[in-house]
Enzyme design. Structure first.
Site, PDB file in Angstrom:
ATOM      1  N   THR A  81     -61.532   1.734  23.853  1.00  0.00           N
ATOM      2  CA  THR A  81     -61.831   0.344  23.751  1.00  0.00           C
ATOM      3  C   THR A  81     -62.844  -0.065  24.745  1.00  0.00           C
ATOM      4  O   THR A  81     -63.059   0.615  25.731  1.00  0.00           O
ATOM      5  CB  THR A  81     -60.608  -0.526  23.879  1.00  0.00           C
ATOM      6  OG1 THR A  81     -60.619  -1.449  22.897  1.00  0.00           O
ATOM      7  CG2 THR A  81     -60.403  -1.142  25.174  1.00  0.00           C
TER       8      THR A  81
ATOM      9  N   LYS B 295     -57.400  -6.202  20.341  1.00  0.00           N
ATOM     10  CA  LYS B 295     -57.054  -5.944  21.740  1.00  0.00           C
ATOM     11  C   LYS B 295     -57.290  -7.151  22.640  1.00  0.00           C
ATOM     12  O   LYS B 295     -57.269  -7.034  23.853  1.00  0.00           O
ATOM     13  CB  LYS B 295     -57.841  -4.749  22.252  1.00  0.00           C
ATOM     14  CG  LYS B 295     -57.603  -3.506  21.409  1.00  0.00           C
ATOM     15  CD  LYS B 295     -58.612  -2.457  21.746  1.00  0.00           C
ATOM     16  CE  LYS B 295     -58.777  -1.511  20.580  1.00  0.00           C
ATOM     17  NZ  LYS B 295     -59.991  -0.754  20.663  1.00  0.00           N
TER      18      LYS B 295
ATOM     19  N   GLY C 283     -57.358  -9.485  27.462  1.00  0.00           N
ATOM     20  CA  GLY C 283     -57.850  -8.331  26.731  1.00  0.00           C
ATOM     21  C   GLY C 283     -57.357  -7.087  27.430  1.00  0.00           C
ATOM     22  O   GLY C 283     -57.215  -7.086  28.662  1.00  0.00           O
TER      23      GLY C 283
END
Length: 184
Positions: free
Chosen positions: A12, A44, A58
């Site tokens: 990510t 996310k 996040g």
């Protein structure tokens, strides 16, 4: 399979940009296992509202670990409504000292619209120097790109989107399917 042989989850890039009276947290949707994309549309970035105070968070790292941390952060925020800095420090202290939490592999970027913090398992609550924070596989690429755009006319969201696009072009563990939350 032995841990040293496990290819590892990647996945990510999260960026937080504070500019013009607002904070934007954006995250891509990619989760990879080794060289394979497992999912391209993971979410996310989340909005929490404990005690009626909005906070955007996040996360990068293990999803189950991140959700554990988000639940703990929410509990800290319910105990100290409207005090993100205090709740973040309390979470970081617990994360650093609790034997169960020490094993969690994730990082958080959080904001209440005034403050922007990165919370780590090393006990850190970091406020970025240049109003940009980034974590995850492509975090350094997104951070560099965003910092280069902060002096221009772009809004916080435009900076975040452009930085994430640059990170997605460079990092194989980052894609362009974004979840964006804005708070002011």
């Amino acid at each position: 399979m032995a841990d040293d042989k496990f290819p590892g989850w990647h996945g990510t890039t999260i960026i937080g940009v504070k500019k013009g009276g607002e904070v934007v947290i954006a995250g891509d949707g990619q989760v990879s296992l080794g060289p394979t994309v497992i999912k391209g549309t993971a979410r996310k970035v989340r909005r929490l509202s404990p005690g009626g105070f909005d906070v955007v968070a996040g996360f990068a790292g293990s999803t189950a670990d991140a959700f554990t941390l988000l639940e703990r952060l929410e509990a800290k925020l319910e105990a100290t409504p409207g005090q993100l800095a205090r709740a973040s420090v309390e979470l970081a202290k617990d994360w650093r000292t609790d034997k169960y939490l020490q094993k969690l592999e994730a990082m958080l970027i959080v904001s209440d619209g005034k403050d922007l913090f990165v919370i780590t398992g090393a006990g850190d609550v970091l406020e970025p120097e240049h109003d940009v924070a980034a974590i995850g596989s492509g975090g350094n690429f997104a951070l560099a790109a965003a910092r280069g755009m902060m002096e221009g006319e772009k809004s916080a969201e435009e900076v975040a989107r452009a930085a994430m696009a640059i990170a997605a072009d460079i990092c194989v563990y980052t894609n362009g399917k974004l979840t964006i939350e804005t708070i002011s």
